[in-house]
Motif scaffolding. Structure first.
Motif, PDB file in Angstrom:
ATOM      1  N   SER A 112      -0.132 -27.366  30.528  1.00 25.08           N
ATOM      2  CA  SER A 112      -1.893 -27.355  30.745  1.00 25.08           C
ATOM      3  C   SER A 112      -2.596 -26.802  31.467  1.00 25.08           C
ATOM      4  CB  SER A 112      -1.542 -28.961  30.374  1.00 25.08           C
ATOM      5  OG  SER A 112      -1.088 -29.543  31.460  1.00 25.08           O
ATOM      6  N   VAL A 113      -2.004 -27.136  32.767  1.00 29.68           N
ATOM      7  CA  VAL A 113      -2.541 -26.290  34.303  1.00 29.68           C
ATOM      8  C   VAL A 113      -2.637 -25.151  34.738  1.00 29.68           C
ATOM      9  CG1 VAL A 113      -3.877 -26.720  36.517  1.00 29.68           C
ATOM     10  CG2 VAL A 113      -3.485 -29.037  34.942  1.00 29.68           C
ATOM     11  N   LEU A 114      -1.002 -24.887  34.137  1.00 33.36           N
ATOM     12  CA  LEU A 114      -0.952 -24.218  35.410  1.00 33.36           C
ATOM     13  C   LEU A 114      -1.328 -22.242  34.517  1.00 33.36           C
ATOM     14  CD1 LEU A 114       1.073 -21.922  37.392  1.00 33.36           C
ATOM     15  CD2 LEU A 114       2.850 -23.069  36.313  1.00 33.36           C
ATOM     16  N   GLY A 146       2.943 -29.191  26.181  1.00 33.45           N
ATOM     17  CA  GLY A 146       2.088 -29.477  26.905  1.00 33.45           C
ATOM     18  C   GLY A 146       1.230 -31.190  26.189  1.00 33.45           C
ATOM     19  N   ALA A 147       0.585 -31.026  27.779  1.00 28.63           N
ATOM     20  CA  ALA A 147      -0.509 -32.151  27.884  1.00 28.63           C
ATOM     21  C   ALA A 147       0.441 -33.797  27.652  1.00 28.63           C
ATOM     22  CB  ALA A 147      -1.437 -32.196  27.481  1.00 28.63           C
ATOM     23  N   ILE A 155       1.593 -40.600  34.082  1.00 26.27           N
ATOM     24  CA  ILE A 155       1.536 -40.617  32.685  1.00 26.27           C
ATOM     25  C   ILE A 155       1.307 -39.708  31.635  1.00 26.27           C
ATOM     26  CG2 ILE A 155       2.588 -42.841  31.100  1.00 26.27           C
ATOM     27  CD1 ILE A 155       2.919 -44.574  33.380  1.00 26.27           C
ATOM     28  N   LEU A 156      -0.129 -39.727  31.433  1.00 25.72           N
ATOM     29  CA  LEU A 156      -0.607 -39.104  30.482  1.00 25.72           C
ATOM     30  C   LEU A 156      -0.796 -37.878  30.550  1.00 25.72           C
ATOM     31  CD1 LEU A 156      -3.720 -41.817  30.467  1.00 25.72           C
ATOM     32  CD2 LEU A 156      -2.156 -41.060  28.623  1.00 25.72           C
ATOM     33  N   MET A 157      -0.932 -37.141  31.575  1.00 28.66           N
ATOM     34  CA  MET A 157      -0.347 -35.708  31.909  1.00 28.66           C
ATOM     35  C   MET A 157       0.668 -35.712  31.857  1.00 28.66           C
ATOM     36  SD  MET A 157      -3.272 -35.332  34.918  1.00 28.66           S
ATOM     37  CE  MET A 157      -3.424 -33.813  34.504  1.00 28.66           C
ATOM     38  N   SER A 158       2.109 -36.194  32.055  1.00 24.31           N
ATOM     39  CA  SER A 158       3.511 -36.221  32.748  1.00 24.31           C
ATOM     40  C   SER A 158       3.765 -34.616  31.194  1.00 24.31           C
ATOM     41  CB  SER A 158       4.045 -36.425  32.584  1.00 24.31           C
ATOM     42  OG  SER A 158       5.752 -36.195  33.297  1.00 24.31           O
ATOM     43  N   GLU A 159       4.701 -33.775  31.774  1.00 27.35           N
ATOM     44  CA  GLU A 159       4.590 -32.771  30.106  1.00 27.35           C
ATOM     45  C   GLU A 159       6.454 -33.354  30.842  1.00 27.35           C
ATOM     46  OE1 GLU A 159       2.863 -29.366  30.738  1.00 27.35           O
ATOM     47  OE2 GLU A 159       1.095 -30.113  30.520  1.00 27.35           O
ATOM     48  N   SER A 160       7.262 -34.361  30.830  1.00 28.45           N
ATOM     49  CA  SER A 160       8.205 -34.176  31.102  1.00 28.45           C
ATOM     50  C   SER A 160       9.120 -33.850  29.956  1.00 28.45           C
ATOM     51  CB  SER A 160       9.093 -36.105  31.533  1.00 28.45           C
ATOM     52  OG  SER A 160       8.574 -36.346  32.640  1.00 28.45           O
TER      53      SER A 160
END
Length: 764
Positions: A243-245, A293-294, A330-335
């Protein structure tokens, strides 16, 4: 120049959290990739400063990759196309996890292509592997069983150090993940160009099959229904992730932002696939969303926004691999390998029972509400309280300035037709050998042999055939076909025509196998949207694709946009990859791409003009790019496809092979037709063009090289005439050489040595 801000790291998120709790401290919204006006809008929406978790959530969901804020204004025209295929209305289209179309006999197919470009540069193996995993989850989220994958790839020059770094890992990642899932890889491309150096393109596509009644959509409806997170545990990998990269440029020394790339576990994904399909079969799922993503930010906001509009979740219930993760992380992790489902309370016990059967961890983390708010708590404290639609669907929309670049006229005026060309038979022969050994035209089996193309036993056609084809029903032999194509050089010369040429080639490739093209998915790869020239390329490509789809009668079911594909000031070639999906009633009547017997008659369908600009010949021999791309005639493409389908469907199957002409022209098609089964050919190209060089190396489109049994050529010529397609009988298959009468004779052993040596020599 590229933005060189650091990725959202743990220290950055700690700063965000501290600032959120201290009203006198400025929040570091820029470190999360937000613009000043975007941050102001968030405060206006909420009527206050956002919490740290809200700021993290808005930042990833309003990123370029997730919100399409620079491309929305141009993509909306695809929704203006008729939402039906030659078979019937689309069952699901743009805005869903993947498109779904009817293919007859009660079956439907879900398909989509997406990008995982920037993560694959940072960490080639995991970036590519998780790209495959993500697209597969998009397909299962629609209720479909994945049956095949494809992988259009783009790299820098083959001899460049960075290409030698990323290519083996990317190919291993695509193959490793797909092979472990037991999915055949049936198509794709591997293209090399200097503009992709430092910015490879890893596009991944998947096809899935379902019955009409099994279709599922992503929404959270029904007050009191439970929100269940199931699959792998959430870790620190992929925080910020794609999402950022994928929302910033790379600088000359590497990616501008380096968040942790997601780490894939294909065996967990296989369990997730089987578990999810059994949950669907048990009818215990009301709504579903994959976590790509996200991550949780996307799943919660999109499910709530597309449903009744309200959801309450307890973030501390989320199973973690790292107990030190903050709520923002936790909210941003894209595991990877995670899904979210909405389940009625009466069905939760059965849902959990099925998850336990497949050893898939599942936890109820919340419920659907009618408040119109997404509320998320962390150990009893509310950390998120937002209108979900403002996060998921009502993000910023940019009217990026765009303008035809000043250099476009100069580029188009520099036509390749004026370049020195071979004249003698020996020069033509040498040119053929040089081109077949070039990276874009050489044998790609070093790559494709790392993929299992035949697992599951339903693969009908795969690389190096023009299109991939798989059987859907073992009793009726119903099947589907897919092809992905794009020539970035054509798109650089004329982005409007380049997008149409990509569609036309994929459409033609599906038709050569005997299938009927039905629908389109796309993966639009471009440079920085902050460059008006790049945005002009993007706008023109979208317009060209929309106009071509309208003329060919195929809808766009969905797709992906990947921007910021550039290193410093160097943007990639505009690369609007187009995937066309087709249907064939009986896969036993498919047409192979190469002849296998001697004594067959070779016929060229279509017309040849002197069209060399943007060609492989100009690229390889002269390092030249200029002029205008080949002229596309969509009416002729429709007629050609109809002819190919009719010839394939005849009881006896009139065609013994069909291979489209594209990169490398007639010469390359003859080489590939002969080398597949080491059966040579003798042809006379005098009737194709006055200049034998033009006849052999022009890249005029709307052409297909076919073979028929000896004595059947008159029937084919008559059929072609009825469809309004020119047909020229060129010669006969057989022998151990490729002979062009009056010009040269090249032994197949010599041609094969040149064709097969390139990738092994470079890659080992």
């Amino acid at each position: 120049m590229a933005d060189t801000r650091s990725a959202p790291s743990r220290s950055t998120l700690d700063t965000v959290a501290v600032a959120a709790g201290d009203p006198d401290r400025d929040q570091p919204w820029a470190d999360l990739g937000l613009k000043a006006d975007e941050y102001d809008r968030i405060k206006e929406i909420l009527g206050r400063r956002p919490t740290a978790s809200e700021l993290a959530m808005y930042s990833v969901m309003w990123s370029e990759h997730c919100s399409y804020k620079s491309s929305k204004v141009h993509l909306k025209q695809f929704g203006e196309l008729p939402q039906e295929t030659p078979i019937g209305p689309m069952l699901a289209g743009i805005g869903e996890n993947a498109g779904v179309i009817d293919i007859g006999q009660g079956y439907a197919v879900s398909f989509k292509v997406e990008s995982h470009n920037h993560p694959s540069y940072v960490e080639p193996y995991q970036g590519a592997a998780t790209g495959v995993g993500g697209i597969v989850r998009d397909i299962i989220a629609m209720g479909a069983r994945p049956i095949a994958v494809v992988d259009p790839l783009r790299f820098g020059p083959l001899d460049a150090d960075d290409t030698l770094r990323v290519l083996p890992g990317i190919v291993a990642g695509v193959g490793g993940y797909g092979n472990c899932l037991g999915l055949p890889n049936i198509g794709g491309e591997a293209v090399f160009d200097a503009t992709y150096l430092g910015n490879p393109l890893v596009n991944a596509g998947c096809i899935g099959v379902l019955k009409h009644e099994d279709l599922h959509l992503a929404n959270a409806t029904g007050k009191g229904n439970l929100v269940v997170l199931y699959g792998a545990r959430t870790g620190g990998d992929g925080i910020g992730g794609v999402s950022v990269l994928a929302s910033e440029t790379f600088d000359a020394d590497g990616p501008a932002k380096r968040p942790s790339v997601q780490v894939g576990d294909p065996f967990m994904e296989k369990l997730l696939i089987e578990c999810t399909l059994e949950l669907f079969a048990a009818k215990v799922v009301n709504g579903i969303q994959d976590l790509g993503g996200a991550g949780l930010s996307c799943a919660t906001t999109e499910l709530a926004s597309a449903g009744d509009g309200g959801m309450r979740c307890e973030l501390d219930r989320v199973p973690l691999r790292d107990s030190t993760l903050s709520p923002e992380e936790i909210l941003m992790s894209e595991s990877q390998e995670r899904m979210m489902a909405v389940v009625e309370p009466a069905n939760i016990d059965r849902f959990m029972e099925i998850c336990r059967k497949w050893d898939v961890e599942a936890v109820v983390i919340g419920e659907v509400t009618d408040t119109g708010r997404l509320e998320i708590t962390w150990h009893g404290e509310t950390v998120v309280d937002v209108p979900p639609r403002t996060v998921a669907h009502d993000g910023p929309v940019y009217q990026r300035p765009y303008a035809r670049p000043d250099w476009q006229d100069t580029l188009q005026a520099d036509a390749a037709e004026a370049l020195p060309r071979p004249r003698t038979g020996e020069e033509l022969r040498a040119t053929l050998l040089q081109l077949v050994a070039s990276p874009n035209l050489c044998d790609k089996s070093w790559i494709t042999d790392q993929y299992d193309r035949y697992v599951q036993g339903n693969t009908v056609l795969a690389q190096p055939s023009d299109s991939g084809m798989v059987r859907v029903d073992e009793e009726t032999n119903l099947g589907v076909s897919i092809a992905t194509d794009c020539n970035g050089r054509y798109a650089k010369l004329d982005p409007y025509a380049g997008a149409q040429l990509a569609l036309a080639e994929a459409y033609r490739n599906v038709a050569t196998g005997g299938a009927t093209p039905l629908a389109v998915s796309d993966c639009l790869n471009f440079g920085s949207p902050e460059d008006p020239a790049v945005m002009w390329q993007f706008a023109e490509a979208c317009r060209g694709l929309k106009d071509a789809c309208a003329e060919l009668g195929v809808p766009v079911t969905g797709g992906n946009v990947s921007l910021y594909n550039q290193t410093g000031e160097t943007a990639i070639l505009p690369t609007p990859v187009v995937a066309v999906l087709g249907v064939i009633d009986d896969v036993t009547k498919r047409t192979p791409s190469a002849w296998s017997a001697a004594g067959e008659r070779i016929v060229l369908l279509g017309e040849t003009a002197e069209e060399l600009s943007g060609s492989e010949w100009a690229h390889v021999v002269h390092g030249h790019l200029g002029g205008r791309p080949p002229r596309v005639d969509l009416a002729r493409e429709k007629a050609l496809a109809a002819l190919l389908r009719e010839a394939s469907a005849l009881d006896a199957g009139l065609l013994t092979s069909a291979h489209d002409l594209s990169d490398g022209g007639l010469a390359q098609a003859l080489v590939e037709g002969a080398l597949r089964h080491m059966v040579g050919a003798r042809v006379d190209v005098a009737a194709v063009a006055e200049d034998p060089f033009v006849a052999l190396f022009s890249e005029s489109v709307g052409r297909v090289l076919v073979t028929v049994a000896d004595g059947e050529e008159d029937q084919l010529v008559a059929l072609a005439e009825r469809h309004g397609v020119p047909a020229t009988v060129l010669g006969t298959t057989g022998g151990d050489s490729l002979a062009v009468e009056g010009h040269f004779d090249a032994a197949l052993s010599e041609v094969r040595s040149a064709w097969t040596a390139t990738l092994p020599a470079a890659l080992g």
